[in-house]
Design an enzyme around this catalytic site. Structure first.
Site, short mmCIF file in Angstrom:
data_model
loop_
_atom_site.label_atom_id
_atom_site.label_comp_id
_atom_site.label_asym_id
_atom_site.label_seq_id
_atom_site.Cartn_x
_atom_site.Cartn_y
_atom_site.Cartn_z
N LYS A 1 -85.59 17.69 -129.49
CA LYS A 1 -85.90 18.69 -128.43
C LYS A 1 -85.08 19.94 -128.72
O LYS A 1 -84.04 19.84 -129.24
CB LYS A 1 -85.44 18.35 -127.01
CG LYS A 1 -86.07 19.02 -125.94
CD LYS A 1 -87.39 18.32 -125.69
CE LYS A 1 -88.11 19.11 -124.48
NZ LYS A 1 -89.69 18.96 -124.48
N GLU B 1 -96.66 11.98 -132.71
CA GLU B 1 -95.20 12.18 -132.50
C GLU B 1 -94.64 11.05 -131.55
O GLU B 1 -93.23 10.59 -131.95
CB GLU B 1 -94.60 13.55 -132.07
CG GLU B 1 -95.08 14.00 -130.50
CD GLU B 1 -94.94 15.34 -130.06
OE1 GLU B 1 -93.76 15.81 -130.50
OE2 GLU B 1 -95.48 15.88 -129.29
N LYS C 1 -99.41 14.88 -129.69
CA LYS C 1 -98.87 13.89 -128.83
C LYS C 1 -98.93 12.58 -129.47
O LYS C 1 -98.05 11.76 -129.53
CB LYS C 1 -99.48 13.79 -127.29
CG LYS C 1 -98.95 14.94 -126.45
CD LYS C 1 -97.75 15.04 -126.04
CE LYS C 1 -96.76 16.01 -126.76
NZ LYS C 1 -96.98 17.39 -126.71
N HIS D 1 -117.83 19.08 -142.83
CA HIS D 1 -117.60 20.33 -143.89
C HIS D 1 -116.60 19.44 -144.68
O HIS D 1 -115.83 20.17 -145.50
CB HIS D 1 -117.30 21.49 -143.59
CG HIS D 1 -118.36 22.35 -143.14
ND1 HIS D 1 -119.24 22.81 -143.71
CD2 HIS D 1 -118.50 22.73 -141.68
CE1 HIS D 1 -120.20 23.37 -143.00
NE2 HIS D 1 -119.75 23.53 -141.68
N ASN E 1 -73.60 23.11 -134.36
CA ASN E 1 -75.15 22.99 -134.52
C ASN E 1 -75.32 23.97 -135.35
O ASN E 1 -74.73 25.21 -135.28
CB ASN E 1 -75.88 23.15 -132.92
CG ASN E 1 -75.41 21.96 -132.00
OD1 ASN E 1 -74.97 21.15 -132.27
ND2 ASN E 1 -75.96 22.33 -131.00
N GLY E 2 -76.46 23.90 -136.10
CA GLY E 2 -76.88 24.82 -136.95
C GLY E 2 -76.76 24.55 -138.42
O GLY E 2 -76.62 23.27 -138.86
N ARG F 1 -81.58 15.98 -127.84
CA ARG F 1 -81.40 16.97 -128.92
C ARG F 1 -81.01 16.51 -130.07
O ARG F 1 -81.06 17.34 -131.11
CB ARG F 1 -80.41 18.14 -128.39
CG ARG F 1 -80.78 18.82 -127.12
CD ARG F 1 -79.87 19.78 -126.64
NE ARG F 1 -80.04 20.92 -127.70
CZ ARG F 1 -80.17 22.24 -127.61
NH1 ARG F 1 -80.27 22.75 -126.29
NH2 ARG F 1 -80.48 23.02 -128.46
N CYS G 1 -79.25 18.73 -132.04
CA CYS G 1 -77.84 18.51 -132.00
C CYS G 1 -77.31 18.99 -130.43
O CYS G 1 -77.82 19.75 -129.88
CB CYS G 1 -76.72 18.97 -133.10
SG CYS G 1 -77.23 18.42 -134.59
N GLU H 1 -103.44 19.19 -129.34
CA GLU H 1 -102.42 18.75 -128.59
C GLU H 1 -102.58 17.15 -128.39
O GLU H 1 -101.57 16.74 -128.49
CB GLU H 1 -102.50 19.44 -127.35
CG GLU H 1 -101.45 19.14 -126.30
CD GLU H 1 -99.80 19.23 -126.99
OE1 GLU H 1 -99.67 19.69 -127.76
OE2 GLU H 1 -99.07 18.65 -126.06
N TRP I 1 -78.46 15.48 -134.95
CA TRP I 1 -79.57 15.30 -135.62
C TRP I 1 -79.50 15.83 -137.09
O TRP I 1 -79.14 16.95 -137.26
CB TRP I 1 -80.70 16.31 -134.76
CG TRP I 1 -82.01 16.25 -135.28
CD1 TRP I 1 -82.91 15.20 -134.86
CD2 TRP I 1 -82.76 16.86 -136.33
NE1 TRP I 1 -84.03 15.39 -135.44
CE2 TRP I 1 -84.16 16.26 -136.34
CE3 TRP I 1 -82.29 17.85 -137.29
CZ2 TRP I 1 -84.92 16.86 -137.12
CZ3 TRP I 1 -83.40 18.38 -137.96
CH2 TRP I 1 -84.58 17.77 -138.08
#
Ligand code: F6R
Length: 606
Positions: free
Chosen positions: A601, A488, A485, A504, A98-99, A27, A2, A481, A72
């Site tokens: 983000k 996402e 990538k 295994h 936000n939060g 964000r 947010c 990584e 968000w």
């Protein structure tokens, strides 16, 4: 997650708020809204992007004070009603937040019993009603906000305005960032400097528990005890231009392409060719202290954690200190044993990731010595650590991390070189690593030149329902990584495994429909890796090999060949083709590359 923007000054607030929200859209981007004060509060908010909000804000939307938000969702689905700002029933008080307010349900029930009418499902709306109830009896908005916040359990970064006090904005922080921007007879506040740099470079970060009152002619900050606090403004070196796509189709491609320069910036002025050591002034440790640690523990979240795995490997190899990395989000919940002879290293691009920040705070509480490897100067994690290394990679706008990942790995190479050279690492090995580090920017350019080939491969593999990424030892974090990538930004399911673990269990997944990306550097494990490729091919699996040579066509369908560096530094270079692969797969699949679904983000909630 947010984004918050606030403005008070002589200009119309709405265009400034919209511009700031556009800068913060990475964000949170499921809904957006703003409110300005002009003989009462005028609000517009919509489900959708900041562009959708701009379309419903009339040209004449006058008011020189206002607050805005891009969301968000945490409480309640994305909708017009759940978008921020939230108003009190009498439309006197407006809040953006936000939060997460943990006791929102309980407060809501009490407020409803007391006559408040809720119009959204959000936790934030309780704040608007709570402040409206205290504002009448308070001498100031600041006092009303402080009183209301005493009843809140949870995290917040908030901005509040009161229609009857049209000259001030109150902001407060507890676990979710708020930064003030100081202008010429105008003040700004935001959850991220990105929203401010177009207007000012002079900023003040609020600490947890702090509250600030902004007026056109300045600001006052207060601590949790309601006493005024003295704050020194900081000059940020990020510019508005950093937040443009610079002619690239996406921020992600721009940020991938910037890596020769960002890696050079992380290295700049830090390599000593006389003694073959790295100088990292921000560590705040002399050589004796640097020698005193018996272990290194690295924490970070997501891609930051994977870069920490590369870092642990570098520290073990170059400094011969036992080192390992762990997700900060796990570390903080498992009551870790904090040892005085362990060096803790926290990694964060944003410097605001809540889980990482909470882990650092827990470490500090228990007497741990914590270094930060952070990109954002003055951010909460940077402030909390005892010392550290700034990446100087410039702001990362695209949600998926790329240039911060490589710069973090480079910063770890510098740290490992430093710790190694005050211990057992020979001058010859020190020189080898210094020279290898200096070669990186040019070699990254060579890899970027492979983009047309990698795009073709991305087009070829993008239709896979699932992909496997494998690597051994130094190659394993690279594989993780790469898988991260891909999933996402392209939403293609991807799993990463140590190549040694394939037989295994996960080998059962291998078949023509599940291609494997294999990280195969020319190191001491080359033969073992080639054997793994043989095992995959024997099960009909397709293989895309990323390494230092082309493989026998019996072992790999396709190969991406990257330049060799020193084996310890190779993971940094091997990561870059995987960024391009994910990018082009996402483009081929028509994804929203810079703002992938469900993600944001800076994860400033638990
Ligand atoms: C992945 C990604 C995330 C972040 C993670 C930590 O591309 O961007 O996994 O790496 O959320 O963020 P920072 O580094 O800001 O603490």
């Amino acid at each position: 997650m947010c984004g918050i923007v606030a403005y008070v000054g002589p200009k119309d607030a709405a265009p400034i708020l919209l511009e700031g929200l556009a800068r913060l859209e990475h964000r949170g981007y499921d809904s957006a809204g703003l409110v300005v004060s002009n003989k009462g509060l005028k609000m517009r908010k919509v489900k959708g992007r900041v562009g959708d909000l701009a379309a419903v804000v009339p040209a004449r939307f006058k008011g020189t004070l206002g607050i805005g938000h891009t969301r968000w969702a945490t409480h309640g689905a994305p909708s017009d009603a759940n978008a921020h700002p939230h108003l009190s029933t009498d439309e006197r008080v407006a809040v953006v937040h936000n939060g997460v307010i943990e006791n929102a349900d309980e407060l809501r029930a009490k407020l409803e019993a007391d006559g408040a009418v809720f119009v959204s499902e959000t936790d934030t709306e309780v704040l608007a009603h709570l402040i409206a109830r205290t504002v009448e009896e308070s001498d100031s908005l600041e006092e009303a906000v402080r009183t209301a916040l005493k009843r809140i359990v949870g995290t917040y970064g908030i901005a509040v305005i009161d229609a009857r006090r049209p000259g001030e904005v109150v902001v407060a922080r507890n676990g979710s960032p708020i930064v003030l921007g100081i202008g010429e007879k105008e003040m700004f506040a935001a959850s991220d400097v990105a929203a401010l740099v177009r207007y000012t470079r002079q900023v003040v970060h609020l600490e947890d528990g702090e509250l600030a009152v902004l007026r056109a002619d300045g600001f006052t900050t207060f601590g949790g005890d309601a006493r005024e606090t003295a704050k020194e403004p900081l000059t940020v070196d990020w510019e508005a231009g950093h937040y443009d796509t610079g002619g690239y189709e996406h921020y992600l491609l721009k940020e991938i392409s910037e890596q020769p320069e960002t890696v050079a910036r992380t290295l700049r002025g830090r390599l000593d060719d006389r003694f073959h050591i790295a100088h990292l002034g921000g560590l705040n440790m002399d050589a004796r202290e640097s020698r005193s640690f018996r272990r290194v523990k690295i924490i970070g979240c997501g891609s930051a954690y994977y870069s920490g795995q590369i870092g642990a490997q570098l520290i073990e190899e170059l400094a011969r200190i036992p080192a390992d990395a762990e997700p900060a989000s796990e570390f903080r919940y498992r009551s870790p044993v904090v040892e005085p002879d362990t060096l803790y290293v926290a990694i964060s691009q944003s410097g605001e990731t809540y889980d990482t920040l909470a882990a650092v705070q827990e470490l500090k509480r228990k007497g741990g010595r914590v270094l930060g490897i952070v990109n954002t100067v003055g951010s909460a994690i940077a402030r909390e650590c005892d010392g550290g290394v700034y990446l100087h990679a410039g702001p990362e706008v695209s949600v998926a991390s790329t240039k911060a990942f490589t710069s973090t790995a480079v910063a770890f190479a510098l740290l490992a070189l430093h710790l190694g050279r005050v211990r057992d690492l020979s001058p010859a090995d020190g020189r080898r690593i210094c020279e290898g580090l200096r070669r990186l920017p040019r070699q990254i350019e060579e890899i970027l030149a492979l983009e047309p080939q990698i795009k073709e491969l991305a087009d070829k593999y993008a239709d896979a329902a699932s992909m496997m990424f494998v690597g051994r030892v130094r190659g394993y974090p690279v594989a993780r990584e790469g898988a991260q990538k891909l999933k996402e930004i392209s939403y293609v399911h991807a799993e990463a495994y140590p190549a040694s673990e394939l037989k295994h269990g996960p080998l059962a997944l291998i078949g023509p429909e599940t291609p494997t990306v294999a990280i195969v550097p020319d190191d001491e494990l080359l033969d073992k890796n080639l054997t793994t490729l043989g095992e995959i091919r024997a099960r009909g699996g397709r293989v895309l090999m990323v390494g230092h040579r082309t493989a026998d066509p019996k072992l790999a369908d396709d190969c991406v060949v990257v330049p060799r560096n020193e084996i310890e530094l190779d993971p940094i270079l091997l990561t870059i083709p995987l960024q391009l692969l994910a990018y082009h797969a996402a483009v081929a699949l028509g994804r929203d590359v810079d703002k992938p679904r469900n993600l944001a983000k800076s994860v400033t909630v638990e």
